[in-house]
Design an enzyme around this catalytic site. Structure first.
Site, PDB file in Angstrom:
ATOM      1  N   GLU A   9      28.614 107.189  35.183  1.00 54.74           N
ATOM      2  CA  GLU A   9      28.103 107.927  36.350  1.00 54.74           C
ATOM      3  C   GLU A   9      28.666 107.429  37.674  1.00 54.74           C
ATOM      4  O   GLU A   9      29.011 108.212  38.547  1.00 54.74           O
ATOM      5  CB  GLU A   9      26.570 107.838  36.432  1.00 54.74           C
ATOM      6  CG  GLU A   9      25.847 108.675  35.417  1.00 54.74           C
ATOM      7  CD  GLU A   9      25.204 107.818  34.360  1.00 54.74           C
ATOM      8  OE1 GLU A   9      24.116 108.164  33.936  1.00 54.74           O
ATOM      9  OE2 GLU A   9      25.797 106.796  33.967  1.00 54.74           O
ATOM     10  N   ASP A  84      19.566 106.771  28.408  1.00 58.47           N
ATOM     11  CA  ASP A  84      18.250 107.398  28.429  1.00 58.47           C
ATOM     12  C   ASP A  84      18.422 108.911  28.381  1.00 58.47           C
ATOM     13  O   ASP A  84      19.531 109.414  28.250  1.00 58.47           O
ATOM     14  CB  ASP A  84      17.444 106.963  29.665  1.00 58.47           C
ATOM     15  CG  ASP A  84      18.182 107.246  30.971  1.00 58.47           C
ATOM     16  OD1 ASP A  84      19.169 108.010  30.948  1.00 58.47           O
ATOM     17  OD2 ASP A  84      17.786 106.697  32.010  1.00 58.47           O
ATOM     18  N   GLU A  86      18.107 111.178  30.690  1.00 63.13           N
ATOM     19  CA  GLU A  86      18.886 111.692  31.822  1.00 63.13           C
ATOM     20  C   GLU A  86      20.378 111.476  31.578  1.00 63.13           C
ATOM     21  O   GLU A  86      21.196 112.360  31.816  1.00 63.13           O
ATOM     22  CB  GLU A  86      18.443 110.982  33.104  1.00 63.13           C
ATOM     23  CG  GLU A  86      18.827 111.709  34.377  1.00 63.13           C
ATOM     24  CD  GLU A  86      17.921 112.884  34.670  1.00 63.13           C
ATOM     25  OE1 GLU A  86      18.330 113.721  35.482  1.00 63.13           O
ATOM     26  OE2 GLU A  86      16.827 112.986  34.078  1.00 63.13           O
ATOM     27  N   TYR A 307      19.597  97.435  31.562  1.00 63.21           N
ATOM     28  CA  TYR A 307      19.268  98.740  32.134  1.00 63.21           C
ATOM     29  C   TYR A 307      17.849  98.756  32.679  1.00 63.21           C
ATOM     30  O   TYR A 307      16.914  98.281  32.026  1.00 63.21           O
ATOM     31  CB  TYR A 307      19.453  99.827  31.071  1.00 63.21           C
ATOM     32  CG  TYR A 307      19.425 101.216  31.647  1.00 63.21           C
ATOM     33  CD1 TYR A 307      20.270 101.571  32.679  1.00 63.21           C
ATOM     34  CD2 TYR A 307      18.543 102.169  31.151  1.00 63.21           C
ATOM     35  CE1 TYR A 307      20.249 102.847  33.212  1.00 63.21           C
ATOM     36  CE2 TYR A 307      18.522 103.453  31.666  1.00 63.21           C
ATOM     37  CZ  TYR A 307      19.367 103.779  32.708  1.00 63.21           C
ATOM     38  OH  TYR A 307      19.344 105.048  33.234  1.00 63.21           O
ATOM     39  N   ARG A 309      15.789 101.295  33.625  1.00 68.13           N
ATOM     40  CA  ARG A 309      14.827 102.373  33.359  1.00 68.13           C
ATOM     41  C   ARG A 309      14.371 102.239  31.915  1.00 68.13           C
ATOM     42  O   ARG A 309      15.043 102.681  30.993  1.00 68.13           O
ATOM     43  CB  ARG A 309      15.465 103.742  33.624  1.00 68.13           C
ATOM     44  CG  ARG A 309      15.788 103.949  35.102  1.00 68.13           C
ATOM     45  CD  ARG A 309      16.320 105.337  35.396  1.00 68.13           C
ATOM     46  NE  ARG A 309      16.587 105.471  36.818  1.00 68.13           N
ATOM     47  CZ  ARG A 309      17.752 105.214  37.411  1.00 68.13           C
ATOM     48  NH1 ARG A 309      18.769 104.795  36.665  1.00 68.13           N
ATOM     49  NH2 ARG A 309      17.911 105.350  38.702  1.00 68.13           N
TER      50      ARG A 309
END
Length: 767
Positions: A9, A84, A86, A307, A309
């Site tokens: 990302e 995840d 998302e 990570y 989240r």
């Protein structure tokens, strides 16, 4: 020429991973989501199994072009977005775009997921790619469709029934309800009187206090003594029975253990960073993202934490091995439990990543890498590092003692509590904070003098003290995040955006770091709870999250779930659109007549909040503030007359607050501000004649402008400093604070980019 293309990302993440994978891999960033639903009605079609219409996000088109160009030269494509739902959705959108552009052909496509950005984790993940998960993708599609349908159906209704520009959301509306209901609870709270009765005692020249527990054979509860008369009677009874002495009736000694808190999840790191560091949820996640994506530690870029989240409190076996070895080497084997500690996840639907938030290597001690980190990065990393190490250390051991002291007989007892730390264990490194903690009157952490049954101690005095019960505190960011998690509203990764949305929509305000609902927020909540109660119900929201989790696990199909939701919801929206009158929502009738025309009055919602107005508007324009007494005489300014007509000057109320006006209005329209603007003492750098004054705009925002306005129109948004810019020589600097960069001295000249980091008093206190 690269044989493989890896897509992540963010560019920071791409830079770090590129160093790990080497020359045979090209690593590019998508810069977040690459496409989204069309921003208009009809992007989700309930008539055709909730088919969705997407468009490319304009700002990311150039990044897609770069990916396509690089992909043409590669044999393999690895979609390495976050581990995840998302991240899975972003990977799927990328795959769909590239498939539509006909550039995949016979290339091998793999989904790569890693929980930490370290060389071993990244290389291992690339060596074992998997296929895209339909279950995770469908769960995210369902979530996006739900949020879209709720927003695009409820928000226009709010525009019609309340005012334009409002919005409602599937998770933001229950969060707003929490804040409004807490405020109503505070407003309706009726304090109750109660009295405590403590004894000040001395033994071996050491004074301590003891709390009354039994009075004349009856156990003392909070409201046993609830007025001054009873307090005086109890004081006389106890003083007479004691006669200056108390006898040790009973001594209880125990040893208790205190275990460390679990390692951080997304929710708990947001709460603890709010309590200990004063970070907002958004700032915590932003800084954690930086630590996760990679920090340059003197030539080597390393992802410092796993990570961020996650709902899980698990730690990987290799991490546990390294942590336990570190504790043994650093703190000694006696601070290491025989077996690694295992923690149970409180969330019944724990998902996202499969590990807690932890340092990627505990050997990266905060003090040793501090010079490579910004101030905020260091503070958050140190918090995560300490919590992780502490969770695997031995428990703290406390010796506790409770002493019952009799006044005359065992019918009248006082109790004193004390404790000592025998072995601090994990507490030597880290101790979890609590929300709204109050001082413990028993003072259990104090050390009492040695006493045994039958000892007689000196009673110095009886200390009756009046108290009143207090309402529950308003929500802070930490306590709101905790409540959202407990009710199952949203997901930890969405808490920061929920809070930001409520503030941006001006549904809530912050006062002393506590949430207060605005008038608009109250009316929106009232409308939703009265007309859409099932959709802002906490259990409904949590049940919806359960359904999404079931889809992610492959236990449910997302389309039937959406159909079950959509039909009754859509029918209710259409029914309320026809049946609810706008005045019933925005007008609250009061039992009072208009003093101007005799009509009825109502509390109404205006651009600046609620006010009292006549129902005969526009024929009658009578208005006043909600808290203003209709029968009160206007407050006259003593010793001053209107400079235009010599009438009395009075304090008046307008749409922007109080001001001084002429009592002869409307014949005389003289006005002036109630409070004179504060003089900053900084000379205007443009005209060099006037001083910069602190003023408030109609919007309520503070700005600073020259006192010679309108002759000099120089103004700035940030606080002026009486310092010249060392770069361009402009006579004045300003103090600017942003969430991302903190507080800086900056030059107000647009063509000059001078900035210098400074530390505020509040930041110094937190440090």
């Amino acid at each position: 020429m690269a044989k493989s293309l890896v897509i992540v990302e963010s560019p920071a993440k791409a830079k770090t991973i590129k160093k790990y994978l080497g020359k045979d891999y090209e690593v590019l960033a998508s810069y977040g989501h690459v496409r989204d639903l069309l921003p208009k009605e009809g992007a989700v079609d309930p008539e055709h199994d909730f088919a969705m219409k997407y468009q490319l996000i304009e700002k990311n088109e150039k990044h897609i072009d770069a990916i396509i160009k690089s992909l043409k030269k590669a044999d393999n494509l690895y979609l390495a977005t976050d581990p995840d739902r998302e991240g899975e959705a972003i990977a799927w959108h990328l795959y769909e775009i590239l498939k539509d552009r006909d550039v995949l052909n016979d290339k091998h496509v793999g989904r790569v997921a890693f929980n930490e950005i370290t060389k071993s984790a990244v290389n291992d993940a690339v060596s074992h790619p998997r296929e895209l998960s339909d279950d995770l993708i469908h769960a995210q599609l369902a979530r996006r469709a739900l949020d879209y349908l709720v927003g695009f159906n409820l928000s226009p209704l709010l525009w019609k029934k309340i005012r334009r520009g409002l919005s409602a959301g599937r998770v933001q509306s229950p969060a707003l309800r929490l804040i409004v209901e807490r405020e109503i609870e505070i407003e309706n709270f009726k304090p109750k009187e109660y009295w405590s009765m403590d004894a000040e005692v001395e033994q071996d020249k050491q004074a301590f206090t003891a709390k009354l527990t039994y009075l004349q054979g009856k156990k003392v509860s909070q409201f046993t003594i609830n007025n001054e008369k009873k307090a005086k009677e109890a004081e006389q009874t106890l003083s007479g029975a004691a006669n200056g002495k108390l006898t040790v009736h009973k001594v209880e000694k125990k040893q208790r253990k205190r275990n460390p808190a679990a390692p951080f999840t997304t929710s708990t790191v947001q709460q603890e960073a709010s309590r200990k560091l004063g970070f907002t949820a958004r700032k915590t996640m932003s800084v954690a993202q930086q630590l996760y994506e990679g920090i340059d530690l003197g030539g080597e870029t390393v992802g410092l934490i796993t990570y961020m989240r996650t709902d899980s409190v698990n730690l990987a076996d290799e991490a546990l091995t390294e942590i336990r070895q570190f504790i043994q080497d650093k703190y000694g084997a006696d601070n290491l439990p025989k077996e690694p500690r295992q923690f149970k996840t409180k969330s019944k639907n724990a998902q996202e990543a499969h590990e807690a938030i932890r340092p990627t290597s505990v050997l990266h001690e905060p003090a040793q890498i501090k010079k490579h980190l910004s101030k905020d990065q260091f503070r958050l990393y140190e918090l995560i590092w300490k919590r992780t190490v502490a969770c695997q250390m031995i428990h703290a051991t406390m010796d506790t003692v409770a002493v019952d002291l009799a006044a005359g007989s065992p019918d009248n007892l006082f109790r004193a509590n004390g404790s000592t730390v025998v072995k601090p264990g994990f507490m030597a490194l880290y101790l979890e904070s609590e929300d709204d903690s109050k001082k413990d009157k028993d003072d259990k952490d104090r050390i009492l003098p040695p006493m045994k049954e039958g000892d007689v101690v000196e009673l110095l005095k009886i200390l009756p003290e009046q108290h009143f019960t207090e309402p529950p505190p308003r929500y802070s960011e930490a306590s709101l995040v905790k409540a959202l998690e407990e009710y199952g509203i949203g997901r930890p990764s969405t808490y920061a955006s929920i809070i930001s949305t409520l503030q941006q929509r001006e549904y809530v305000e912050m006062d002393k770091k506590r949430f207060i609902p605005t008038d608009v927020g109250r009316i929106v909540n009232k409308f939703l709870t009265e007309h859409f109660p099932q959709y802002v119900d906490y259990e409904f929201t949590a049940h919806m999250e359960d359904d999404l989790d079931a889809i992610a696990r492959g236990e449910k199909d997302w389309v039937p779930m959406m159909k079950d939701f959509w039909k009754p919801f859509h029918e209710l929206v259409e029914e309320k659109d026809k049946s609810v009158d706008r005045k019933d929502v925005t007008h609250e009738q009061i039992d009072e007549k208009c003093p101007k025309c005799g009509g009825s009055l109502a509390i109404r919602l205006g651009r600046r909040g609620r006010f009292i107005g006549c129902n005969n508007y526009p024929e009658c324009d009578y208005t006043r503030n909600v808290n203003e007494d209709a029968n009160a005489e206007p407050e006259v300014i003593e010793g001053r007359k209107c400079p235009d007509c010599e009438s009395d000057l009075i304090i008046r109320h307008g749409r922007y607050g109080k001001f001084i006006g002429c009592s002869g209005y409307p014949d005389c329209r003289y006005i002036e501000p109630l409070e004179k603007p504060e003089n900053t003492g900084v000379q205007c750098p443009e005209c060099k004649q006037g001083s910069m004054l602190k003023r408030k705009a109609r919007s309520g925002k503070i700005f600073f402008s020259c006192e010679r306005y309108p002759d000099c129109k120089y103004a700035v948004w940030n606080q002026p400093l009486n310092e010249a810019c060392p770069q361009c020589g402009w006579p004045m600097l300003t103090l600017k604070t942003t969430k991302r960069r903190g507080t800086e001295k900056v030059c107000p000249q647009k063509e000059c980019n001078y900035s210098e980091q400074v530390e505020t008093e509040e930041e110094a206190e937190q440090e």
